[in-house]
Design an enzyme around this catalytic site. Structure first.
Site, PDB file in Angstrom:
ATOM      1  N   ASP A 114      17.470   0.466   9.442  1.00 36.11           N
ATOM      2  CA  ASP A 114      18.852   0.506   9.794  1.00 36.11           C
ATOM      3  C   ASP A 114      19.791   1.777   9.633  1.00 36.11           C
ATOM      4  O   ASP A 114      20.682   1.835   9.858  1.00 36.11           O
ATOM      5  CB  ASP A 114      19.827   0.362   8.069  1.00 36.11           C
ATOM      6  CG  ASP A 114      19.283   1.094   6.590  1.00 36.11           C
ATOM      7  OD1 ASP A 114      18.316   2.541   7.223  1.00 36.11           O
ATOM      8  OD2 ASP A 114      20.124   1.478   6.001  1.00 36.11           O
ATOM      9  N   ASP A 158      24.966   4.401   8.908  1.00 34.48           N
ATOM     10  CA  ASP A 158      23.787   3.784   8.832  1.00 34.48           C
ATOM     11  C   ASP A 158      24.188   2.632   7.231  1.00 34.48           C
ATOM     12  O   ASP A 158      25.033   3.127   7.854  1.00 34.48           O
ATOM     13  CB  ASP A 158      22.438   4.678   7.333  1.00 34.48           C
ATOM     14  CG  ASP A 158      22.813   4.673   6.572  1.00 34.48           C
ATOM     15  OD1 ASP A 158      24.361   4.830   6.611  1.00 34.48           O
ATOM     16  OD2 ASP A 158      22.136   5.320   5.643  1.00 34.48           O
TER      17      ASP A 158
END
Length: 924
Positions: free
Chosen positions: A825, A782
């Site tokens: 994300d 991420d």
């Protein structure tokens, strides 16, 4: 007492004949017009009904597509929410407000938690926590099925508007319903139905929607929304049939008593029924107009035919009228003068000649009587007639031998017996009126009947007054036995009448022409065609004209040679029939010795048949033109599997001429191998089943995917009498389906595979790993501090970072490896065929290095790093366990300070701890 009927005025013969023909024409015209109008009107009504149903079917498909697209939109939005790891109510409200596409598709959208409370709302946060929908059927159905539903129509508790709801569940990781996404569509607005609500049928027809419970979902009269279709107590039989499952066109009466043509189509995505109301007065107005014009035309044609018939009959009976006048004049004269004009060679002419002969014979008898009574006696006694003289008191003063013998009288009875006594009573009663006329000085002639040895006999009696000075002294009587003549005339007249009646009523032009090409007989239809011309006695070339006779001359020569001929030709324009078609039959009239005496001609008007043949040929040409241009192979088979029809696509797609396969067995045209594959499908289709299948074939236009349908052809009683074969080219549709499937597996923002595509690929890779024994490796990434980037710079900047991150990530891995955006994300990489832990670590270092350069955005430059959790699959490990270990390693990397990667602990150790930051060696 006389009946009133006999007081009617006496009409002339030609008036009675004209009236009879007009009546026949009128009745025939009524019958033909009624039958034609019936079939035309029925066909027009069926066509209008089919058009209305096809139109409403297309509208129903459009509504289905609207439901399907909105359901897909909700499902995609639900997947997006799940990928955010079930963010809190505040984030949900922000998420709802950001999706403008939802506002364009729905009037409102809300998130409802598992207890029925609204936690997020598109139209504002003022309703959050104030409304509970746990008692709504759509909420309960979604919770129970864990799947989206489309609700029944209901009235909104806040706005009071009629609405329907579409739902989509949001599941947590345990598979339970965390939220229910509820989208609302207001029925009184057109944002859902769009232009469909403005569809009109005629001037006052309209479209409406109800569900299978009879509740009105959409209607031009918005006051009826959510009411039952029979809510006012007036039942609509057509709507009741549609609620019961009927699809198609039917007639019915609405609540205002308007007779209308209805069409209904059920919507597949929900229990709605799309209906159309088309007022019957508008739908069939054209048919009724045609009917009025047709009746007016029939009446006009009848009047014209009546006038033409009256003139024709008047002309044909003119010679008979002149003969009657001559006969009346002849009765008043002492000497008879024949008619000046030459009698025609027809029945009236024969009658005129007979009258001349009889009158001349009577005059000769009178002259002989005056020259010598003795001579008269001698003559009259030997005449085959009754001759007598009676005075003004009807006493017999002279009677020949035949007259005395009638009642067994002798010469002694002369002067003592009266006429009544000398004749049978029945004969006297017939002659009494003529006697009165004779005594008044008028010569008379009459015919009567008598008993001839038990049979009916006929006599002709002439009564001539004996006028002396200014008084009538008596009258002469001459009576002939005309029984044989009458019988012969009756037989001849009956035969001629039968022939004349038959030929006059045949729907043909009938004639007889002798060997010199002169007409000896024509029927009524031929006389009517040549109105004003006496055809009998005229020559065939003279009647037909030089040009028309030249066309038939070869056939005339053949028939005069003894050959029966039949031919077709168009009519003579000079007679006003140049557009008509006729079929003529010439039959030789042979003498007993075999020579040709003449020929009989019979000509039929075949215009309608010719026009029908031409219309049929034109219709077949149009049908062939249509079918040849349809982008499909069309074939018709009979029960013996022979090809009875195929369209022009055989030439352009297969290089096969349609004519070359006509009437050939299907087995022969398609080849033995392919036929054996199709044989079971053909058997099912000939048994009455509609069979559908697809295949990929090589055509002249390239490799194509064809969708083939075997459709049974049934007769009027439902028996299968053949088969229709339709092969549609669905290659482009298949390609679009593949494209849509690819889009459903790709992240729209980064272009990387999405979560669904990655998980399908991961399961396949795990299966390959178990078969080969070579482990796979999962990298879970991420973006560090991505929430701060989003909050401080906005979502546009965040999206730009995600796009650039995805691009760099794609360039950091091999083509055989898969990188995907998992959610928000979060990104994942799946490595296959790894040789060692060092290789895995090298990939992780390469990804970290790719993210270290600055991210150049449109408004600024910023740094964005990544944290990675790395997990190598162990023996018999499933994807869920591998994902949990990689997630734990990612958590450990972030805890250690971010911008790094951490190797996951083995499964045996990870069961007791959330993460294991140690890097373990790996050996293949």
């Amino acid at each position: 007492m006389r009946l009133p009927f006999f007081n009617l005025p006496h009409f002339s013969l030609h008036a009675r004949l004209s009236a009879g023909v007009v009546a026949i024409v009128f009745l025939a015209m009524i019958g033909i017009t009624s039958a034609a109008l019936y079939f035309i009107k029925r066909n027009m009504q069926a066509t209008i009904a089919d058009e209305e149903f096809e139109r409403i079917s297309a509208l129903a498909d459009a509504v289905d597509q609207k439901f399907l697209s909105r359901r897909t939109l909700l499902r995609t939005f639900g997947d997006s929410v799940e990928s955010h790891n079930f963010i809190g109510p505040e984030r949900l409200q922000d998420l709802v407000m950001q999706h403008k596409s939802l506002r364009e598709a729905f009037d409102n959208l809300a998130f409802v938690d598992a207890q029925g409370e609204i936690v997020a709302n598109m139209n504002g946060a003022q309703q959050i926590g104030k409304i509970n929908v746990k008692d709504r059927d759509y909420f309960q159905g979604t919770i129970a099925a864990k799947a989206g539903v489309i609700s029944q129509p209901f009235r909104n508790r806040i706005s009071g508007l009629a609405q329907v709801a579409m739902t989509e569940p949001v599941l947590d990781r345990q598979g339970n319903v965390a939220y229910v996404i509820t989208a609302f569509i207001t029925l009184s607005e057109h944002n859902f139905l769009g232009e469909l609500a403005n569809v009109k049928f005629g001037k006052s027809g309209y479209m409406f929607i109800m569900n299978t419970r009879g509740i009105i979902v959409d209607h031009p009269d918005k006051s009826r929304l959510l009411q039952h279709i029979d809510g006012d107590g007036i039942r609509n039989a057509a709507a009741d049939r549609a609620i019961a499952g009927f699809e198609g066109a039917t007639e019915g009466v609405n609540r205002r008593g308007v007779h209308a043509l209805y069409a209904f189509k059920h919507i597949r995505q929900t229990n709605w029924v799309l209906g159309a109301m088309y007022p019957r007065s508008e739908a069939f107005a054209q048919a009724e107009k045609i009917e009025r014009f047709a009746w007016a035309g029939a009446l006009l044609l009848t009047l014209l035919a009546g006038g033409l018939t009256f003139m024709t009959v008047r002309r044909q009976l003119a010679p008979l009228s002149r003969l009657r006048e001559h006969m009346q004049v002849s009765r008043t004269l002492s000497t008879y003068t024949p008619m000046a004009e030459t009698p025609a060679r027809d029945e009236v002419g024969d009658l005129s000649q007979t009258f001349n002969s009889l009158m001349q014979e009577r005059q000769a008898s009178q002259e002989r009587l005056q020259s010598s009574e003795k001579f008269l006696r001698d003559v009259t006694d030997n005449l085959p007639a009754v001759v007598a003289y009676f005075d003004s008191d009807e006493r017999c003063l002279f009677a020949n031998k035949a007259g005395l013998g009638m009642r067994g009288r002798t010469q002694a009875d002369i002067g003592r017996m009266t006429m009544r006594e000398s004749l049978p009573d029945a004969v006297y009663r017939q002659l009494a009126p003529q006697v009165a006329k004779a005594l008044e000085g008028t010569p008379t002639r009459t015919e009567g009947t008598y008993d001839r040895r038990g049979k009916e006999g006929f006599f002709e009696c002439h009564l001539v007054p004996d006028i002396r000075g200014d008084r009538v002294a008596g009258y002469y009587v001459m009576t002939f036995d005309i029984t044989r003549q009458k019988v012969a005339e009756r037989e001849r007249a009956a035969g001629e009448t039968r022939v004349r009646t038959i030929t006059d009523n045949l729907p043909a032009l009938v004639s007889h022409v002798d060997a010199s090409l002169r007409f000896t007989f024509v029927n009524a239809h031929l006389r009517t065609l040549f109105e004003g011309i006496e055809l009998v006695g005229m020559s065939l070339p003279e009647v037909r004209g030089a040009e028309d006779f030249e066309a038939v001359a070869p056939y005339v020569h053949r028939v005069l040679a003894g050959e029966a001929v039949t031919f077709e030709k168009k009519g003579d324009p000079a007679l006003g029939i140049g557009k008509n078609w006729y079929q003529s039959h010439y039959i030789p009239d042979l003498n007993p010795d075999g020579t040709v005496h003449g020929f009989y001609g019979m000509t039929f008007d075949i215009t309608e048949r010719k026009q029908a043949e031409m219309r049929s040929a034109e219709s077949e040409r149009r049908l062939r033109g249509l079918t040849d241009n349809v982008p499909a192979l069309l074939t018709e088979l009979d029960l013996e599997e022979r090809v009875v029809f195929c369209n022009g696509r055989y030439e352009t797609w297969l290089g096969v001429s349609p004519a070359s396969v006509m009437n050939r067995p299907l087995r022969e045209t398609m080849g033995e191998a392919r036929y054996e594959l199709r044989k079971p499908l053909l058997a099912r289709a000939f048994a009455g089943e509609v069979v559908l299948f697809e295949e990929t074939v090589e055509l002249l236009i390239g490799e194509r995917t064809l969708q083939t349908t075997y459709l049974p052809h049934r007769d009027a009683v439902g028996d299968v009498v053949g088969l229709y074969v339709l092969a549609n080219d669905v290659t482009e549709l298949k390609q679009k389906q593949k494209l849509l499937d690819a889009l459903a597996r790709e992240d729209a923002l980064t272009g990387l595979p999405n979560r669904r595509s990655f998980e399908e690929h991961a399961r396949d890779a795990m299966a390959r790993s178990r078969r080969s024994g070579i482990p796979v490796c999962l990298l879970f990434l991420d973006i560090d501090y991505f929430k701060s980037i989003n909050d401080s710079l906005g979502h546009a900047a965040g999206d730009a970072v995600l796009r650039e991150f995805g691009r760099r990530l794609r360039e950091s891995v091999r083509e055989t490896d898969m990188a995907a955006r998992y959610a928000g994300d979060e990104f994942v990489i799946l490595l296959e065929g790894i040789a060692s832990v060092a290789d895995v670590q090298g990939v992780a270092e390469k990804v970290l290095a790719a993210m270290r350069p600055a991210f150049h955005l449109s408004s600024r430059i910023l740094q964005a790093t990544a944290s990675i959790g790395v997990a190598i699959a162990e023996e018999d490990e499933d994807f869920s366990s591998l994902f949990i270990r990689a997630d734990a390693a990612l958590y450990a990397a972030k805890k250690e300070g971010k911008n790094r990667f951490m190797m996951a602990a083995p499964r045996s150790e990870s069961l007791g701890s959330a993460s294991w930051p140690r890097q373990e060696p790996f050996s293949a």
